[in-house]
Each structure stands twice: as structure tokens, then as C-alpha cells.
Design a protein around this motif. Structure first.
Motif, mmCIF file in Angstrom:
data_model
loop_
_atom_site.group_PDB
_atom_site.id
_atom_site.type_symbol
_atom_site.label_atom_id
_atom_site.label_comp_id
_atom_site.label_asym_id
_atom_site.label_seq_id
_atom_site.Cartn_x
_atom_site.Cartn_y
_atom_site.Cartn_z
ATOM 1 N N VAL A 28 1.029 -1.104 -0.060
ATOM 2 C CA VAL A 28 -0.001 0.129 0.130
ATOM 3 C C VAL A 28 0.831 1.543 0.023
ATOM 4 C CG1 VAL A 28 -1.733 1.274 1.363
ATOM 5 C CG2 VAL A 28 -1.887 -1.280 1.160
ATOM 6 N N ALA A 29 2.053 1.101 0.790
ATOM 7 C CA ALA A 29 2.823 2.399 0.770
ATOM 8 C C ALA A 29 3.383 2.556 -0.630
ATOM 9 C CB ALA A 29 3.952 2.355 1.770
ATOM 10 N N ASP A 30 3.891 1.538 -1.212
ATOM 11 C CA ASP A 30 4.394 1.644 -2.622
ATOM 12 C C ASP A 30 3.211 2.076 -3.761
ATOM 13 O OD1 ASP A 30 6.655 0.725 -1.700
ATOM 14 O OD2 ASP A 30 6.332 -1.497 -2.503
ATOM 15 N N GLU A 31 2.035 1.861 -3.463
ATOM 16 C CA GLU A 31 0.889 2.211 -4.443
ATOM 17 C C GLU A 31 0.675 3.729 -4.227
ATOM 18 O OE1 GLU A 31 -3.762 2.719 -4.164
ATOM 19 O OE2 GLU A 31 -2.944 0.842 -3.376
ATOM 20 N N VAL A 32 0.716 4.142 -2.853
ATOM 21 C CA VAL A 32 0.477 5.672 -2.648
ATOM 22 C C VAL A 32 1.923 6.428 -3.060
ATOM 23 C CG1 VAL A 32 0.541 7.491 -0.787
ATOM 24 C CG2 VAL A 32 -0.859 5.169 -0.694
ATOM 25 N N ILE A 33 3.001 5.999 -3.187
ATOM 26 C CA ILE A 33 4.149 6.422 -3.754
ATOM 27 C C ILE A 33 4.229 6.615 -5.050
ATOM 28 C CG2 ILE A 33 6.588 6.252 -3.805
ATOM 29 C CD1 ILE A 33 6.663 5.315 -0.836
ATOM 30 N N ASN A 34 3.515 5.638 -5.602
ATOM 31 C CA ASN A 34 3.494 5.481 -7.116
ATOM 32 C C ASN A 34 2.394 6.595 -7.433
ATOM 33 O OD1 ASN A 34 3.743 4.294 -9.989
ATOM 34 N ND2 ASN A 34 1.592 3.784 -9.536
ATOM 35 N N ARG A 35 1.480 6.727 -6.863
ATOM 36 C CA ARG A 35 0.626 7.893 -7.016
ATOM 37 C C ARG A 35 1.283 9.391 -7.048
ATOM 38 N NH1 ARG A 35 -4.527 6.932 -3.585
ATOM 39 N NH2 ARG A 35 -5.542 8.671 -4.629
ATOM 40 N N ILE A 36 1.872 9.245 -6.087
ATOM 41 C CA ILE A 36 2.797 10.613 -5.735
ATOM 42 C C ILE A 36 3.661 10.791 -7.003
ATOM 43 C CG2 ILE A 36 4.527 11.802 -4.359
ATOM 44 C CD1 ILE A 36 3.258 10.393 -1.999
ATOM 45 N N ASN A 37 4.368 9.890 -7.263
ATOM 46 C CA ASN A 37 5.272 9.764 -8.374
ATOM 47 C C ASN A 37 4.922 10.417 -9.834
ATOM 48 O OD1 ASN A 37 7.763 9.643 -7.146
ATOM 49 N ND2 ASN A 37 7.545 7.370 -7.122
ATOM 50 N N GLN A 38 3.539 10.159 -9.889
ATOM 51 C CA GLN A 38 2.581 10.702 -11.112
ATOM 52 C C GLN A 38 2.557 12.335 -11.001
ATOM 53 O OE1 GLN A 38 -0.714 8.074 -12.188
ATOM 54 N NE2 GLN A 38 0.173 6.570 -10.605
ATOM 55 N N LEU A 39 2.728 13.013 -9.884
ATOM 56 C CA LEU A 39 2.345 14.202 -9.790
ATOM 57 C C LEU A 39 3.468 14.960 -10.598
ATOM 58 C CD1 LEU A 39 1.346 14.526 -6.012
ATOM 59 C CD2 LEU A 39 -0.043 14.867 -7.963
ATOM 60 N N LYS A 40 3.278 16.176 -11.000
ATOM 61 C CA LYS A 40 4.217 17.021 -11.676
ATOM 62 C C LYS A 40 4.343 18.503 -11.079
ATOM 63 C CE LYS A 40 5.140 13.930 -14.964
ATOM 64 N NZ LYS A 40 5.504 12.811 -14.043
ATOM 65 N N PRO A 41 5.214 19.165 -11.290
ATOM 66 C CA PRO A 41 5.257 20.532 -10.708
ATOM 67 C C PRO A 41 3.992 21.258 -11.122
ATOM 68 C CG PRO A 41 7.541 20.141 -11.047
ATOM 69 C CD PRO A 41 6.624 18.853 -11.665
ATOM 70 N N ASP A 42 3.666 21.060 -12.330
ATOM 71 C CA ASP A 42 2.311 21.837 -12.888
ATOM 72 C C ASP A 42 0.855 21.087 -12.995
ATOM 73 O OD1 ASP A 42 2.886 19.797 -14.866
ATOM 74 O OD2 ASP A 42 2.854 21.366 -16.510
ATOM 75 N N THR A 43 0.830 20.100 -12.030
ATOM 76 C CA THR A 43 -0.375 19.175 -12.125
ATOM 77 C C THR A 43 -1.460 20.259 -11.095
ATOM 78 O OG1 THR A 43 0.837 16.909 -11.789
ATOM 79 C CG2 THR A 43 -1.436 17.317 -10.929
ATOM 80 N N THR A 44 -2.746 20.352 -11.996
ATOM 81 C CA THR A 44 -3.499 21.138 -11.286
ATOM 82 C C THR A 44 -4.678 20.656 -10.579
ATOM 83 O OG1 THR A 44 -4.786 21.306 -13.198
ATOM 84 C CG2 THR A 44 -3.145 23.086 -12.873
ATOM 85 N N PRO A 45 -5.122 21.129 -9.380
ATOM 86 C CA PRO A 45 -6.100 20.307 -8.593
ATOM 87 C C PRO A 45 -7.650 20.490 -9.297
ATOM 88 C CG PRO A 45 -5.841 22.435 -7.788
ATOM 89 C CD PRO A 45 -4.919 22.317 -8.676
ATOM 90 N N ASN A 46 -8.423 19.370 -8.893
ATOM 91 C CA ASN A 46 -9.731 19.225 -9.279
ATOM 92 C C ASN A 46 -10.566 20.147 -8.424
ATOM 93 O OD1 ASN A 46 -9.300 17.492 -11.299
ATOM 94 N ND2 ASN A 46 -8.983 15.614 -9.925
ATOM 95 N N TRP A 47 -9.993 20.467 -7.301
ATOM 96 C CA TRP A 47 -10.731 21.385 -6.436
ATOM 97 C C TRP A 47 -9.743 22.217 -5.359
ATOM 98 C CZ3 TRP A 47 -11.163 16.140 -5.367
ATOM 99 C CH2 TRP A 47 -10.791 15.792 -4.209
ATOM 100 N N GLY A 48 -10.055 23.116 -4.642
ATOM 101 C CA GLY A 48 -9.243 23.706 -3.641
ATOM 102 C C GLY A 48 -8.544 24.862 -4.343
ATOM 103 N N LYS A 49 -7.549 25.400 -3.434
ATOM 104 C CA LYS A 49 -6.863 26.417 -3.500
ATOM 105 C C LYS A 49 -5.369 26.136 -3.654
ATOM 106 C CE LYS A 49 -10.126 29.325 -1.264
ATOM 107 N NZ LYS A 49 -10.579 30.381 -0.240
ATOM 108 N N MET A 50 -5.013 25.090 -3.201
ATOM 109 C CA MET A 50 -3.448 24.719 -3.151
ATOM 110 C C MET A 50 -2.800 24.336 -4.506
ATOM 111 S SD MET A 50 -2.800 22.680 0.485
ATOM 112 C CE MET A 50 -4.170 21.306 0.129
#
Length: 152
Positions: free
Chosen positions: A11-33
Motif C-alpha cells: 500500500v505504501a508503494d501504491e501511494v508513492i506511485n501515485r505521488i510519483n505521477q504528480l508534476k510541478p504543474d499538476t492542477t487540482p480538481n478542487w481547492g486552492k493549494m
């Protein structure tokens, strides 16, 4: 339905895999951050466990947190979009994406390596002693909420 167990390496690896899919320009589907702020926000949970950088809540605040917030944070019900957060979790200003990403991955690996037994009845800065299921729910649910917020 039980949440996935963040203390297991799979599960830790699955979550880390999801984190590794993020890019500096990934935009949120909601929220301000932005994505770097979100990673810094997620790191606060782990800073409260592993670092001595956040003040302990006073007696009244701890009573309020334990009485009204603990159940929301540690149960299996997903967070609602745009939920309010505690002031210590508010991230202002820009953050270094790669630094925050690396910190979060390191915290997840450290937590998985420590294992659920080391968290059973471990004291939480905000909520007092939590059992291993409450710790798991708090860690996993928060990460899943924000990774879903950013589409991964």
C-alpha cells in the motif's frame, strides 16, 4: 469497509506511485493549494509524528480536538471536498515541489518500515493515544483525499 493499510509495503508503494505521477504543474480538481503546497500540507501530519516543530495544543484545544475532530479524522469516511483544516496545516507561500515530494515519500517509507505495531496506542500530538487502525485511517485517508484532489 476498511481502508488500505498504509503500514504494508504494498500500500505504501501504491501511494508513492501515485505521488510519483504528480508534476510541478499538476492542477487540482478542487481547492486552492497548488501541488507543491499540497505535498507540504500532507507532510505536516508526519512532522507531527517525527519532528518537534509544531506546538502542542493547549488543554482546551486538545479537548475540542479529541471530542469533535478526532472521529472525523480517524474514521473511514472520506473527507468532503474543500473541508476546513487546522491552521497548522495551512500552507502559505510557494514550496519546492521536489523537496516536498521527497520528504513525503521518505515519511511514508519510514512509517511503513516502523510498522503498525509501533503505532498502536502511540500518542498523537492532537488527539492523544490512537490505536493502529486510527493511525492508518488518518494517514491513508488524508493522502488519498489529496492525491485524488490532484487526479492521481
Amino acid at each position: 469497509m476498511a481502508l488500505p493499510n498504509i503500514f504494508t509495503q504494498a500500500v505504501a508503494d501504491e501511494v508513492i506511485n501515485r505521488i510519483n505521477q504528480l508534476k510541478p504543474d499538476t492542477t487540482p480538481n478542487w481547492g486552492k493549494m497548488d501541488v507543491a503546497q499540497m505535498l507540504a500540507h500532507c507532510n505536516v501530519t508526519y512532522e507531527m509524528v517525527y519532528e518537534n516543530t509544531h506546538p502542542k495544543p493547549n488543554f482546551l484545544m486538545k479537548f475540542i480536538l479529541k471530542s469533535f475532530v478526532k472521529r472525523i479524522v480517524t474514521n473511514e469516511t472520506p473527507y468532503k471536498h474543500n473541508s476546513q483544516t487546522a491552521p497548522v496545516f495551512l500552507i502559505k507561500g510557494s514550496r519546492d515541489f521536489e523537496k516536498e515530494k521527497r520528504r513525503l515519500i521518505d515519511y511514508i517509507n519510514k512509517t511503513s518500515a516502523a510498522g503498525e505495531a509501533s503505532f498502536d496506542n502511540k500518542m498523537s500530538l492532537s488527539f492523544g493515544a490512537l490505536n493502529k487502525q486510527e493511525w492508518n485511517n488518518m494517514f491513508y485517508k488524508h493522502l488519498d483525499h489529496h492525491l485524488t484532489q490532484f487526479g492521481v
